[in-house]
Enzyme design. Sequence first.
Site, short mmCIF file in Angstrom:
data_model
loop_
_atom_site.label_atom_id
_atom_site.label_comp_id
_atom_site.label_asym_id
_atom_site.label_seq_id
_atom_site.Cartn_x
_atom_site.Cartn_y
_atom_site.Cartn_z
N LYS A 190 3.29 -7.26 -7.22
CA LYS A 190 3.83 -8.29 -7.23
C LYS A 190 3.96 -9.15 -8.58
CE LYS A 190 1.33 -11.57 -4.50
NZ LYS A 190 1.10 -12.21 -3.46
N ASP A 223 -0.62 -4.84 -3.33
CA ASP A 223 -0.23 -5.95 -3.60
C ASP A 223 0.24 -6.36 -5.07
OD1 ASP A 223 0.27 -8.65 -2.81
OD2 ASP A 223 -1.83 -9.29 -3.42
N ASN A 253 0.99 -10.89 -9.79
CA ASN A 253 -0.41 -10.20 -9.80
C ASN A 253 -0.19 -9.48 -11.29
OD1 ASN A 253 -1.68 -11.59 -7.62
ND2 ASN A 253 -0.98 -9.49 -6.55
#
Length: 550
Positions: free
Chosen positions: A335, A333, A338
Site C-alpha cells: 500500500k 501488505d 509501505n
Amino acid sequence: MMRLPWVCWSECVREVGWQTLYCGLNACERLAAAHQLLSPTYPSLDVIIAAPGCNRRLFPNVPAAPGMPCTGEDRSIYRRGARRWRKLYRVNGHIFQAKRFNRRAFCAYCQDRIWGLGRQGFKCIQCKLLVHKKCHKLVQKPCSNEHVDPIEVKDDANGESTLGRAASVRSRAEPEPPLPETPPAPVAAPVRNEDLEPGSQRQYSLEDFELIRVIGRGSYAKVLMVELKRTKRVYAMKVIKKALVTDDEDIDWVQTEKHVFETASNHPFLVGLHSCFQTPSRLFFVIEFVRGGDLMFHMQRQRRLPEEHARFYAAEISLALHFLHERGVIYRDLKLDNVLLDHEGHIKLTDYGMCKEGVRPGDTTSTFCGTPNYIAPEILRGEEYGFSVDWWALGVLTYEMLAGRSPFDISHAADNPDQNTEDYLFQVILEKTIRIPRSLSVKAASVLKGFLNKSPSERLGCGEGGFLDIVSHPFFKSIEWEMLEQKQVVPPFKPRLEGERDLANFPPEFTDEPVHLTPDNDTEIADIDQSEFEGFEYVNPLLMSLEDCV
C-alpha cells in the site's frame, strides 16, 4: 452543505500554490483556508472540511487549535492499517484457535503429547482446552466458558513425563483439561560489548542508541529515528510492546517479520535489518532509515503522478515483490504507506508483519488478512491463494498513482452510512467493474486491467510466464530492467532534503509526538512469558563489518 468542487481547489492552488496550502495544515485547516480565499467567488459555501484522496470525508467545523483534529475527524481513515482475521473453529460450544506449543502440552481427548512444527494443536479461547487438530471434532464435553483447572504433569526418575492419577482413570470419550506449561524463563540481561570474548558477535541494547524523533506509528508498534552512539549513523527503530503480542499467532508473526527483514537486507528496494534486541517489556527492530517519506505522504500533496513516475515506481516495486516471491514470501501488505522513497528517489518496501514465508511454487495459504482497500477478491471469497494477491495489490496501488484515487471509491459514500463500511467495500471489490479513467494511455489502461483481473489465474504476473509477463508488458517497454535493479536509472523525482536528519517528508502528526518510551509496568511484565522470545537477538553481519571500518 455543499461539497467543495475540484474547480475550487484548482483556483486555490493557482492563488497560493500547493506548498503554501499544505504546509503545516491539517485537513480541516486546508479547506478553511480555501474557503476564505474563494468566498468572494462562491459566497454560498459553508466551511467544508475534506482531505483530498481520502474518500472525501466531510467535517463541518474548524479545529480548536492548529494541528489538532476536527470534531469527528478520525485519522485512521487516512492511513488504514492492515489486520488479520483469525480463524476460529466452533465445536460443541468450544471456540478453538490454532496454537503453537513450544513446551510440553497434551491432548485432552487422546492424552497423547501435542508436538510438531508450526501450530500443532487447537486451544479453546474460553475454557483453555488443548487438543490435537485431528481430535478437536471428536470432543464431546461441551464448553463451560470457564477456565478448567489444569492437571499436574510430573517427571519420573528417567525424566519422562507422566500424567497424574486423575488422568489415568478417565475414559477416552471425556476430554482432559489442559496441562500446565513450564514456567516462563527470565530474560537474560543484555550482553555488553566489553563482556564479549574476542571473535564473538556484538549485541546491542537500548543504551547504544539515542532516541531522536517519532516518525511513525502502527496498530501495535511505534517507529523512532535513532542514532547509534558509537558510529553516529542514523537508523529507524521499530518498537513493539510484548504485552500486545498476546498469543502464539502474534509471536509467529513477529518471528516471520524478523526472518523477512533478514532476507530483505540483500535487496536494493527492500528495507533491511541492522539488529534486533529486547528488554523485559519490548522488542526492538533496528532497520534502515529511509529519509524520503512514503508515497502516501507525497500522493496527498500531488493528488496523482505522471505516467512516467508511476511506471518507474511500479517497476521497482515489481522487482522487490519478485525477489520475495522467489524466496517463498508473500508480502500481503502492499500500500502507499509501505512504499518509502530514499534520498535519491528509489523505492523501498517496508513493514513485513503481514508476510507469509515458506511458500513454494504451487503452495497456497488461506489467512484472511490485509488492508481492506487492497485485499484481493480471492481472499474475500475465502479461497486458497498464493503470490497472486501481491500483483492485485500492485494494480490497486498503480491505479492510485495514475488516477489519484482508489479504484473502489464510492460516490457519496460519506452521505450514506450503509455504504461506508468494510463489508460494503468488500462487496464493491468482488462485484464492481473497475472503470479506467479515459485520461490514461492505452498501455496504462492495459496494465491496470491485467493486474486488476478478478480471476487470479488470468491476472498479470500469475500465468505461465510469471514475472516475465510483467517485464514484457508494453507499459514497461521503456524500462531497462537490469539497470533498474542495479539502481543505475535516475529516479524521476528526488525528495528535497536538507540533511541526514531532515524530517520534512514525514507527517507532523508523528514527528510532533514526545520521543520517549513509557515506563515499564512490573505487573504487566510479570504476565509475559519471556521464553517465547528466546533467540530474538540478531546482528546483521554485513552492517556490523561496515561499522567496524568506521
